[in-house]
Every structure is written in structure tokens, then in C-alpha cells.
Design a protein around this motif. Sequence first.
Motif, PDB file in Angstrom:
ATOM      1  N   THR A  79       0.825  -1.213   0.000  1.00  0.00           N
ATOM      2  CA  THR A  79       0.000   0.000   0.000  1.00  0.00           C
ATOM      3  C   THR A  79       0.857   1.259   0.000  1.00  0.00           C
ATOM      4  O   THR A  79       0.459   2.280  -0.574  1.00  0.00           O
ATOM      5  N   ALA A  80       2.030   1.189   0.609  1.00  0.00           N
ATOM      6  CA  ALA A  80       2.938   2.337   0.583  1.00  0.00           C
ATOM      7  C   ALA A  80       3.418   2.599  -0.842  1.00  0.00           C
ATOM      8  O   ALA A  80       3.466   3.752  -1.307  1.00  0.00           O
ATOM      9  N   PHE A  81       3.778   1.533  -1.554  1.00  0.00           N
ATOM     10  CA  PHE A  81       4.238   1.677  -2.938  1.00  0.00           C
ATOM     11  C   PHE A  81       3.118   2.208  -3.821  1.00  0.00           C
ATOM     12  O   PHE A  81       3.335   3.095  -4.668  1.00  0.00           O
ATOM     13  N   ALA A  82       1.899   1.665  -3.652  1.00  0.00           N
ATOM     14  CA  ALA A  82       0.763   2.123  -4.452  1.00  0.00           C
ATOM     15  C   ALA A  82       0.473   3.601  -4.190  1.00  0.00           C
ATOM     16  O   ALA A  82       0.178   4.369  -5.123  1.00  0.00           O
ATOM     17  N   THR A  83       0.555   4.007  -2.927  1.00  0.00           N
ATOM     18  CA  THR A  83       0.328   5.402  -2.574  1.00  0.00           C
ATOM     19  C   THR A  83       1.406   6.295  -3.172  1.00  0.00           C
ATOM     20  O   THR A  83       1.114   7.366  -3.726  1.00  0.00           O
ATOM     21  N   TRP A  84       2.659   5.877  -3.052  1.00  0.00           N
ATOM     22  CA  TRP A  84       3.791   6.619  -3.631  1.00  0.00           C
ATOM     23  C   TRP A  84       3.572   6.837  -5.125  1.00  0.00           C
ATOM     24  O   TRP A  84       3.763   7.948  -5.632  1.00  0.00           O
ATOM     25  N   TRP A  85       3.181   5.770  -5.831  1.00  0.00           N
ATOM     26  CA  TRP A  85       2.992   5.855  -7.276  1.00  0.00           C
ATOM     27  C   TRP A  85       1.803   6.743  -7.628  1.00  0.00           C
ATOM     28  O   TRP A  85       1.868   7.545  -8.562  1.00  0.00           O
ATOM     29  N   TRP A  86       0.715   6.635  -6.874  1.00  0.00           N
ATOM     30  CA  TRP A  86      -0.504   7.388  -7.195  1.00  0.00           C
ATOM     31  C   TRP A  86      -0.335   8.886  -6.963  1.00  0.00           C
ATOM     32  O   TRP A  86      -0.918   9.705  -7.688  1.00  0.00           O
ATOM     33  N   ILE A  87       0.458   9.266  -5.979  1.00  0.00           N
ATOM     34  CA  ILE A  87       0.673  10.691  -5.694  1.00  0.00           C
ATOM     35  C   ILE A  87       1.338  11.386  -6.874  1.00  0.00           C
ATOM     36  O   ILE A  87       1.011  12.524  -7.217  1.00  0.00           O
ATOM     37  N   GLY A  88       2.264  10.698  -7.517  1.00  0.00           N
ATOM     38  CA  GLY A  88       2.977  11.303  -8.637  1.00  0.00           C
ATOM     39  C   GLY A  88       4.172  12.128  -8.166  1.00  0.00           C
ATOM     40  O   GLY A  88       4.541  12.110  -6.984  1.00  0.00           O
ATOM     41  N   ASP A  89       4.764  12.866  -9.078  1.00  0.00           N
ATOM     42  CA  ASP A  89       5.950  13.665  -8.772  1.00  0.00           C
ATOM     43  C   ASP A  89       5.555  14.960  -8.075  1.00  0.00           C
ATOM     44  O   ASP A  89       4.799  15.774  -8.631  1.00  0.00           O
ATOM     45  N   SER A  97       4.698  20.656  -7.556  1.00  0.00           N
ATOM     46  CA  SER A  97       3.310  20.436  -7.953  1.00  0.00           C
ATOM     47  C   SER A  97       2.432  20.530  -6.717  1.00  0.00           C
ATOM     48  O   SER A  97       2.446  19.639  -5.852  1.00  0.00           O
ATOM     49  N   GLN A  98       1.664  21.608  -6.602  1.00  0.00           N
ATOM     50  CA  GLN A  98       0.801  21.788  -5.443  1.00  0.00           C
ATOM     51  C   GLN A  98      -0.282  20.716  -5.369  1.00  0.00           C
ATOM     52  O   GLN A  98      -0.692  20.303  -4.287  1.00  0.00           O
ATOM     53  N   GLU A  99      -0.719  20.242  -6.529  1.00  0.00           N
ATOM     54  CA  GLU A  99      -1.737  19.193  -6.539  1.00  0.00           C
ATOM     55  C   GLU A  99      -1.201  17.902  -5.930  1.00  0.00           C
ATOM     56  O   GLU A  99      -1.860  17.276  -5.082  1.00  0.00           O
ATOM     57  N   ALA A 100       0.002  17.505  -6.347  1.00  0.00           N
ATOM     58  CA  ALA A 100       0.597  16.276  -5.810  1.00  0.00           C
ATOM     59  C   ALA A 100       0.928  16.446  -4.332  1.00  0.00           C
ATOM     60  O   ALA A 100       0.750  15.507  -3.533  1.00  0.00           O
ATOM     61  N   TYR A 101       1.398  17.631  -3.966  1.00  0.00           N
ATOM     62  CA  TYR A 101       1.751  17.882  -2.560  1.00  0.00           C
ATOM     63  C   TYR A 101       0.510  17.817  -1.669  1.00  0.00           C
ATOM     64  O   TYR A 101       0.534  17.197  -0.602  1.00  0.00           O
ATOM     65  N   SER A 102      -0.578  18.433  -2.111  1.00  0.00           N
ATOM     66  CA  SER A 102      -1.825  18.399  -1.338  1.00  0.00           C
ATOM     67  C   SER A 102      -2.359  16.978  -1.244  1.00  0.00           C
ATOM     68  O   SER A 102      -2.878  16.564  -0.204  1.00  0.00           O
ATOM     69  N   ARG A 103      -2.230  16.226  -2.330  1.00  0.00           N
ATOM     70  CA  ARG A 103      -2.677  14.834  -2.329  1.00  0.00           C
ATOM     71  C   ARG A 103      -1.894  14.020  -1.310  1.00  0.00           C
ATOM     72  O   ARG A 103      -2.458  13.201  -0.570  1.00  0.00           O
ATOM     73  N   ALA A 104      -0.593  14.262  -1.254  1.00  0.00           N
ATOM     74  CA  ALA A 104       0.251  13.532  -0.306  1.00  0.00           C
ATOM     75  C   ALA A 104      -0.122  13.870   1.135  1.00  0.00           C
ATOM     76  O   ALA A 104      -0.237  12.973   1.983  1.00  0.00           O
ATOM     77  N   LEU A 105      -0.328  15.140   1.430  1.00  0.00           N
ATOM     78  CA  LEU A 105      -0.687  15.540   2.792  1.00  0.00           C
ATOM     79  C   LEU A 105      -2.041  14.968   3.203  1.00  0.00           C
ATOM     80  O   LEU A 105      -2.218  14.516   4.339  1.00  0.00           O
ATOM     81  N   THR A 106      -2.993  14.974   2.277  1.00  0.00           N
ATOM     82  CA  THR A 106      -4.320  14.437   2.579  1.00  0.00           C
ATOM     83  C   THR A 106      -4.251  12.948   2.889  1.00  0.00           C
ATOM     84  O   THR A 106      -4.837  12.468   3.871  1.00  0.00           O
ATOM     85  N   LEU A 107      -3.530  12.202   2.051  1.00  0.00           N
ATOM     86  CA  LEU A 107      -3.402  10.765   2.274  1.00  0.00           C
ATOM     87  C   LEU A 107      -2.641  10.463   3.566  1.00  0.00           C
ATOM     88  O   LEU A 107      -2.957   9.508   4.271  1.00  0.00           O
ATOM     89  N   ALA A 146       2.728   8.183   1.764  1.00  0.00           N
ATOM     90  CA  ALA A 146       2.557   9.622   1.547  1.00  0.00           C
ATOM     91  C   ALA A 146       3.631  10.426   2.272  1.00  0.00           C
ATOM     92  O   ALA A 146       4.219  11.357   1.702  1.00  0.00           O
ATOM     93  N   ILE A 147       3.889  10.063   3.523  1.00  0.00           N
ATOM     94  CA  ILE A 147       4.913  10.781   4.286  1.00  0.00           C
ATOM     95  C   ILE A 147       6.289  10.616   3.647  1.00  0.00           C
ATOM     96  O   ILE A 147       7.065  11.580   3.515  1.00  0.00           O
ATOM     97  N   SER A 148       6.591   9.384   3.226  1.00  0.00           N
ATOM     98  CA  SER A 148       7.887   9.116   2.607  1.00  0.00           C
ATOM     99  C   SER A 148       8.038   9.894   1.301  1.00  0.00           C
ATOM    100  O   SER A 148       9.133  10.369   0.979  1.00  0.00           O
ATOM    101  N   LYS A 149       6.942  10.037   0.551  1.00  0.00           N
ATOM    102  CA  LYS A 149       6.977  10.788  -0.700  1.00  0.00           C
ATOM    103  C   LYS A 149       7.331  12.249  -0.448  1.00  0.00           C
ATOM    104  O   LYS A 149       8.137  12.844  -1.191  1.00  0.00           O
ATOM    105  N   VAL A 150       6.751  12.829   0.596  1.00  0.00           N
ATOM    106  CA  VAL A 150       7.041  14.226   0.939  1.00  0.00           C
ATOM    107  C   VAL A 150       8.497  14.376   1.373  1.00  0.00           C
ATOM    108  O   VAL A 150       9.198  15.310   0.938  1.00  0.00           O
ATOM    109  N   PHE A 151       8.979  13.483   2.206  1.00  0.00           N
ATOM    110  CA  PHE A 151      10.362  13.556   2.670  1.00  0.00           C
ATOM    111  C   PHE A 151      11.334  13.360   1.506  1.00  0.00           C
ATOM    112  O   PHE A 151      12.369  14.026   1.436  1.00  0.00           O
TER     113      PHE A 151
END
Length: 289
Positions: A79-89, A97-107, A146-151
Motif C-alpha cells: 500500500t505504501a508503494f501504491a500510494t507513492w505511485w498514485w501521488i505522482g511527482d 506540484s501543489q496538486e501532488a503535494y496536497s494529495r500527499a498531505l491528505t493521504l 505519503a509521508i515518505s513521498k514528501v520527505f
Amino acid sequence: MRSNNPVFARSEEFNRASSNAYGNQTYPAGGASYPGYGDAGTDPSQWGTGTPGQVDQGRMTVDSVVQKTAIAIAVVFATAFATWWWIGDIVDVNGVSQEAYSRALTLAMLGAGAAFLLSLANSFKRVISPALVLAFAAVEGVALGAISKVFDAQFGDGIVTQAVLGTFAAFVGTLAAYKFFDIKVGAKFRTFVIAGMFGMVGLGLLSIVLSFFGIQTGLFGFGALGLVMAIAGLVLGVFMLILDFDFVENGVAAGLPERESWRAAFALTVSLVWIYTNLLRILAIMRGD
């Protein structure tokens, strides 16, 4: 002696195992007394559960704990990998990308909230539910992805990979120390670790509430105080692993039902996630300015 660990305290089997390990005159078969010599009225097929008339459905073993823990960790990774991939760059050639960043914070918030509620349900449930354990692993994976994607976007340079490798190094090192140094877990140590865990969770919740009013405590930030808290959290996570190993060892020795392997898997998953998040913060603080 009852356990102070909320994960194990609701399990009657684990509490019997803890008692047996400290000298009670019982045979290691779920706490049941060993049948007396010449007792022809006991059916051997009923041994192993500690309950007369109940057929033995298997006992918890080290292998069963390893298997269940591996399943739970695999769900977290998936699920971490799927979330990482779905958030995008989050960061690309055009900048952030504010859209991807907001998506990551929400998740991250939704996953963390759901994981917290499910961890409470699993911790205080008398009969462990494999479905709830796997549900916890799934939503925890969403939060971690999501957290790992932001970091990764903010600090880069393989910070997530280093945190993952550090987590498993901490697990292997703690297990080796527990076995080679024959570490004994006493009541005071249990109380200290559980109090520390609840204390840190309480501080985290307090910091979140205060942040809504514009008050920043810095306890979980990226400054010197945040580094101290992250190191304390890492040490506490290692202590939590020691408690997990102790209860698994006692549970296997007492011949607990096989289903209790899921309770042990849940506890180990919580400890590993705890260690990972604190390692991630430590690495981030050391790289930040």
C-alpha cells in the motif's frame, strides 16, 4: 503477573504465558496443569489449548509469528508503494506540484488517523482479528507512502531507502542483543516503555491540537528539540521491540493458540513503523538547514 503492554494485556493467553515464565507450576500448554500420573480420563487430543473438550487447533511458533509478521509488513509495503505511485511527482521540471503535494498531505493525514483508530481497536481487542491487523497494515502503508513521498521530495538523496535499511538493521541488532545477552524484561521496564510510548503519543496529539491555534511546540519539528525527540523516539522503539520479543518468547514457550501469532505480528509491525518514522526524521534533520 499481568502485562502492562496494551497490545498483550487484553489477551488472556499472553497473560498466562507471562505468568508461566515466572515460576508458576503449570505445564507449557496454554496454562493448563499437567495431567497427573495415571490420569486415564484425559484425552491427549485435547491437550494444547488449556480448555477441556477443546480440540487443539495448533500452537504459536516462531515460524508462525515470522510468517504473520512478514504478511503484515508486505501489506504495508504494497500500500505504501501504491500510494507513492498514485501521488505522482511532487517536484518536477516545472517546480513543486501543489496538486501532488496536497494529495500527499491528505493521504498522510487520512492514513495516519485510520491507523491510529485501528491500532486502538487491535490493542484492546481480547480475541485478535487477522482482518483488523491487515487493515491496520494497509492504512499504515498509505500514511507511510505519503509521508515518505514528501520527505523524498524535500530531502532526496535516498533518504527513504536509508530509513528502511536502518529500520531493519535496528530490528536485527535488537534481536541479536536480546538473544546473545539474554535480556530479561521486568515489570519496571515494561511500565517505563509503555508510559514513554503513551507519553510520546500524547505529546504528538497535543502538538497537533496546538498547531490549530498557531502554536508551534517544536517537539516534532526539524530543530534541535525535534532531533532530541526523534532520538528518544528511536530508543523507545528499540525498547518496544524488546518487549515484543519477550512476549513472543514466553508465548511460544507456553504453547499459545496459533491465532495469537497475529497479535505478535501487529505489535512487531507497530514497533517497526515507530522506528522507521523516527529514523526518517533524524535523517531529515541531519540533512536540513
